[in-house]
Motif scaffolding. Structure first.
Motif, PDB file in Angstrom:
ATOM      1  N   TYR A  70      -0.692   7.116   8.539  1.00 35.83           N
ATOM      2  CA  TYR A  70       0.228   7.491   7.635  1.00 35.83           C
ATOM      3  C   TYR A  70      -0.488   8.043   6.226  1.00 35.83           C
ATOM      4  O   TYR A  70      -1.580   7.602   6.288  1.00 35.83           O
ATOM      5  N   GLU A  71      -0.547   8.923   6.010  1.00 29.80           N
ATOM      6  CA  GLU A  71      -0.634   9.359   4.652  1.00 29.80           C
ATOM      7  C   GLU A  71       0.231  10.053   3.602  1.00 29.80           C
ATOM      8  O   GLU A  71       1.100  10.702   3.892  1.00 29.80           O
ATOM      9  N   ASP A  72      -0.147   9.659   2.602  1.00 33.97           N
ATOM     10  CA  ASP A  72       1.011  10.190   1.483  1.00 33.97           C
ATOM     11  C   ASP A  72      -0.216  11.094   0.379  1.00 33.97           C
ATOM     12  O   ASP A  72      -0.964  10.913   0.420  1.00 33.97           O
ATOM     13  N   ASP A  73       0.203  11.488  -0.661  1.00 36.57           N
ATOM     14  CA  ASP A  73      -0.056  11.893  -2.059  1.00 36.57           C
ATOM     15  C   ASP A  73      -1.595  10.867  -2.347  1.00 36.57           C
ATOM     16  O   ASP A  73      -2.282  11.095  -3.071  1.00 36.57           O
ATOM     17  N   ALA A  74      -1.115   9.517  -2.027  1.00 40.90           N
ATOM     18  CA  ALA A  74      -1.551   8.311  -3.175  1.00 40.90           C
ATOM     19  C   ALA A  74      -2.363   7.124  -2.290  1.00 40.90           C
ATOM     20  O   ALA A  74      -3.566   6.640  -2.870  1.00 40.90           O
ATOM     21  N   HIS A  75      -1.455   7.332  -0.999  1.00 39.30           N
ATOM     22  CA  HIS A  75      -2.151   6.078  -0.091  1.00 39.30           C
ATOM     23  C   HIS A  75      -2.864   6.949   1.633  1.00 39.30           C
ATOM     24  O   HIS A  75      -1.983   8.265   1.213  1.00 39.30           O
ATOM     25  N   VAL A  76      -3.231   5.824   2.093  1.00 40.66           N
ATOM     26  CA  VAL A  76      -3.804   6.682   3.400  1.00 40.66           C
ATOM     27  C   VAL A  76      -3.275   4.738   4.178  1.00 40.66           C
ATOM     28  O   VAL A  76      -3.982   3.895   3.939  1.00 40.66           O
ATOM     29  N   ALA A  77      -3.744   5.263   5.475  1.00 38.56           N
ATOM     30  CA  ALA A  77      -3.043   4.324   6.647  1.00 38.56           C
ATOM     31  C   ALA A  77      -3.767   4.686   7.429  1.00 38.56           C
ATOM     32  O   ALA A  77      -3.180   5.891   7.951  1.00 38.56           O
ATOM     33  N   TYR A  78      -5.146   3.480   8.058  1.00 43.20           N
ATOM     34  CA  TYR A  78      -5.989   3.816   9.050  1.00 43.20           C
ATOM     35  C   TYR A  78      -5.886   2.955  10.060  1.00 43.20           C
ATOM     36  O   TYR A  78      -5.892   1.575   9.936  1.00 43.20           O
ATOM     37  N   LEU A  79      -5.970   2.967  11.409  1.00 39.81           N
ATOM     38  CA  LEU A  79      -6.643   1.926  12.264  1.00 39.81           C
ATOM     39  C   LEU A  79      -8.729   1.425  12.392  1.00 39.81           C
ATOM     40  O   LEU A  79      -9.245   1.856  11.510  1.00 39.81           O
ATOM     41  N   VAL A  82      -4.658  -0.043   5.038  1.00 42.10           N
ATOM     42  CA  VAL A  82      -4.297   0.740   4.363  1.00 42.10           C
ATOM     43  C   VAL A  82      -4.504   0.923   2.286  1.00 42.10           C
ATOM     44  O   VAL A  82      -5.040  -0.181   2.268  1.00 42.10           O
ATOM     45  N   ALA A  83      -4.777   1.364   2.165  1.00 39.37           N
ATOM     46  CA  ALA A  83      -5.346   1.461   0.795  1.00 39.37           C
ATOM     47  C   ALA A  83      -5.265   2.953   0.164  1.00 39.37           C
ATOM     48  O   ALA A  83      -4.354   4.098   0.618  1.00 39.37           O
ATOM     49  N   PRO A  84      -5.195   2.835  -1.642  1.00 45.16           N
ATOM     50  CA  PRO A  84      -5.005   3.652  -2.479  1.00 45.16           C
ATOM     51  C   PRO A  84      -6.509   4.936  -2.264  1.00 45.16           C
ATOM     52  O   PRO A  84      -6.900   4.626  -1.757  1.00 45.16           O
ATOM     53  N   LEU A 120      -3.334  -1.451 -11.007  1.00 49.63           N
ATOM     54  CA  LEU A 120      -3.158  -0.927 -11.128  1.00 49.63           C
ATOM     55  C   LEU A 120      -2.499  -1.411 -11.584  1.00 49.63           C
ATOM     56  O   LEU A 120      -1.900  -2.400 -12.040  1.00 49.63           O
ATOM     57  N   ASP A 121      -1.060  -0.904 -12.436  1.00 51.99           N
ATOM     58  CA  ASP A 121      -0.206  -1.158 -13.457  1.00 51.99           C
ATOM     59  C   ASP A 121       0.869  -1.551 -12.579  1.00 51.99           C
ATOM     60  O   ASP A 121       1.265  -0.963 -11.126  1.00 51.99           O
ATOM     61  N   GLU A 122       2.249  -1.235 -13.533  1.00 46.85           N
ATOM     62  CA  GLU A 122       3.577  -1.712 -11.526  1.00 46.85           C
ATOM     63  C   GLU A 122       3.942  -0.956 -11.226  1.00 46.85           C
ATOM     64  O   GLU A 122       4.056  -1.553  -9.677  1.00 46.85           O
ATOM     65  N   ALA A 123       3.931  -0.024 -11.635  1.00 44.23           N
ATOM     66  CA  ALA A 123       4.956   0.944 -10.402  1.00 44.23           C
ATOM     67  C   ALA A 123       3.725   0.948  -9.201  1.00 44.23           C
ATOM     68  O   ALA A 123       4.337   1.579  -8.126  1.00 44.23           O
ATOM     69  N   ALA A 124       2.317   1.084  -9.535  1.00 40.08           N
ATOM     70  CA  ALA A 124       1.666   2.068  -9.014  1.00 40.08           C
ATOM     71  C   ALA A 124       1.727   0.583  -8.174  1.00 40.08           C
ATOM     72  O   ALA A 124       1.262   0.983  -6.351  1.00 40.08           O
ATOM     73  N   TYR A 125       1.300  -0.616  -8.350  1.00 44.89           N
ATOM     74  CA  TYR A 125       1.232  -1.276  -7.311  1.00 44.89           C
ATOM     75  C   TYR A 125       2.577  -1.950  -6.353  1.00 44.89           C
ATOM     76  O   TYR A 125       2.260  -2.257  -5.313  1.00 44.89           O
ATOM     77  N   GLY A 126       3.356  -1.060  -7.366  1.00 44.61           N
ATOM     78  CA  GLY A 126       4.893  -1.543  -6.309  1.00 44.61           C
ATOM     79  C   GLY A 126       4.764  -0.462  -4.993  1.00 44.61           C
ATOM     80  O   GLY A 126       5.166  -0.080  -3.978  1.00 44.61           O
ATOM     81  N   ARG A 127       4.350   0.922  -5.249  1.00 41.00           N
ATOM     82  CA  ARG A 127       4.425   1.840  -4.318  1.00 41.00           C
ATOM     83  C   ARG A 127       3.267   1.729  -3.459  1.00 41.00           C
ATOM     84  O   ARG A 127       3.484   1.798  -2.196  1.00 41.00           O
ATOM     85  N   LEU A 128       2.176   1.028  -3.228  1.00 36.90           N
ATOM     86  CA  LEU A 128       1.068   0.900  -2.939  1.00 36.90           C
ATOM     87  C   LEU A 128       1.835  -0.345  -1.482  1.00 36.90           C
ATOM     88  O   LEU A 128       1.695  -0.448  -0.426  1.00 36.90           O
ATOM     89  N   MET A 129       2.644  -1.249  -2.402  1.00 38.69           N
ATOM     90  CA  MET A 129       3.330  -2.569  -1.541  1.00 38.69           C
ATOM     91  C   MET A 129       4.202  -1.429  -0.487  1.00 38.69           C
ATOM     92  O   MET A 129       4.869  -1.702   0.255  1.00 38.69           O
ATOM     93  N   LEU A 130       5.002  -0.554  -1.221  1.00 31.50           N
ATOM     94  CA  LEU A 130       5.728  -0.377  -0.413  1.00 31.50           C
ATOM     95  C   LEU A 130       5.409   0.391   0.969  1.00 31.50           C
ATOM     96  O   LEU A 130       5.939   0.763   2.443  1.00 31.50           O
ATOM     97  N   VAL A 131       4.319   1.013   1.245  1.00 32.54           N
ATOM     98  CA  VAL A 131       3.580   1.465   2.063  1.00 32.54           C
ATOM     99  C   VAL A 131       2.989   0.574   3.007  1.00 32.54           C
ATOM    100  O   VAL A 131       3.141   1.050   3.670  1.00 32.54           O
ATOM    101  N   VAL A 132       2.615  -0.520   2.336  1.00 35.32           N
ATOM    102  CA  VAL A 132       2.284  -1.449   3.361  1.00 35.32           C
ATOM    103  C   VAL A 132       2.998  -2.191   3.877  1.00 35.32           C
ATOM    104  O   VAL A 132       3.563  -2.416   5.323  1.00 35.32           O
ATOM    105  N   ARG A 133       4.210  -1.958   2.874  1.00 36.03           N
ATOM    106  CA  ARG A 133       5.186  -3.220   3.865  1.00 36.03           C
ATOM    107  C   ARG A 133       6.169  -1.748   5.098  1.00 36.03           C
ATOM    108  O   ARG A 133       6.434  -2.401   6.689  1.00 36.03           O
ATOM    109  N   ARG A 134       6.512  -0.648   5.107  1.00 33.19           N
ATOM    110  CA  ARG A 134       6.119   0.673   6.094  1.00 33.19           C
ATOM    111  C   ARG A 134       5.518   0.382   6.757  1.00 33.19           C
ATOM    112  O   ARG A 134       5.592   0.536   7.693  1.00 33.19           O
TER     113      ARG A 134
END
Length: 168
Positions: free
Chosen positions: A38-47, A59-61, A72-86
């Motif tokens: 997985y990859e978006d503008d701010a995060h990546v997920a890899y084996l 999963v990493a920023p 991480l501010d609250e919004a950035a933390y929330g976005r990261l955790m949504l990627v972790v959950r996904r």
């Protein structure tokens, strides 16, 4: 699944004296290649290169951030955790684990780039081999051929509904 021993001394030396492995991976350094799921503008997920459980994903920023709560501010933390959950939901869809472990490891002394581990515990693992035991590389890592890694990554990408650049 078959396990193999890992050279822990070499691993520790690499994490403590080498470049940030996540930054090197994102820069395309072939010595730090991982299967992207997985990859978006701010995060990546890899084996995980040294998986202890099937389909273990990190999963990493993309930005080199070291502290999960204070960098991480609250919004950035929330976005990261949504990627972790996904990504964790994709791991669950592909591997149907008994429990999904989520944890952030690393330190200023090695593997300092913030990253989350997503590890699905397969059903039927005896209790004494669960939790930390199941996550410790000292107990061996899964012996996976490149084709198996590529297949796992593709299955996770399909579950995520988004295609990442394979092998980056």
């Amino acid at each position: 699944m078959d396990r193999e021993a890992i050279d822990l001394d070499a691993y520790v030396a690499r994490t403590r004296t080498g470049p940030c492995y996540i930054c090197a991976y994102l820069a395309g350094d072939p010595d730090y290649r991982h299967e992207t799921v997985y990859e978006d503008d701010a995060h990546v997920a890899y084996l995980d290169r040294y998986p202890t459980l099937p389909g273990k994903v990190l999963v990493a920023p993309k930005a080199h951030i070291e502290h999960v709560v204070r960098d991480l501010d609250e919004a950035a933390y929330g976005r990261l955790m949504l990627v972790v959950r996904r990504v964790a939901l994709a791991v669950e869809a592909v591997f149907a684990p008994e429990r999904t472990y989520l944890l952030s490891l690393g330190s200023g002394q090695g593997n300092s780039h913030l990253h989350w581990h997503i590890a699905g515990l397969p059903p039927g693992v005896p209790y004494e081999r669960q939790q930390y035991h199941a996550l410790m590389t000292e107990n061996g890592v899964l012996a996976l051929a490149e084709e198996e890694r590529a297949d796992i990554a593709e299955r996770l990408r399909r579950a995520l509904g988004r295609r990442a650049t394979p092998g980056t």
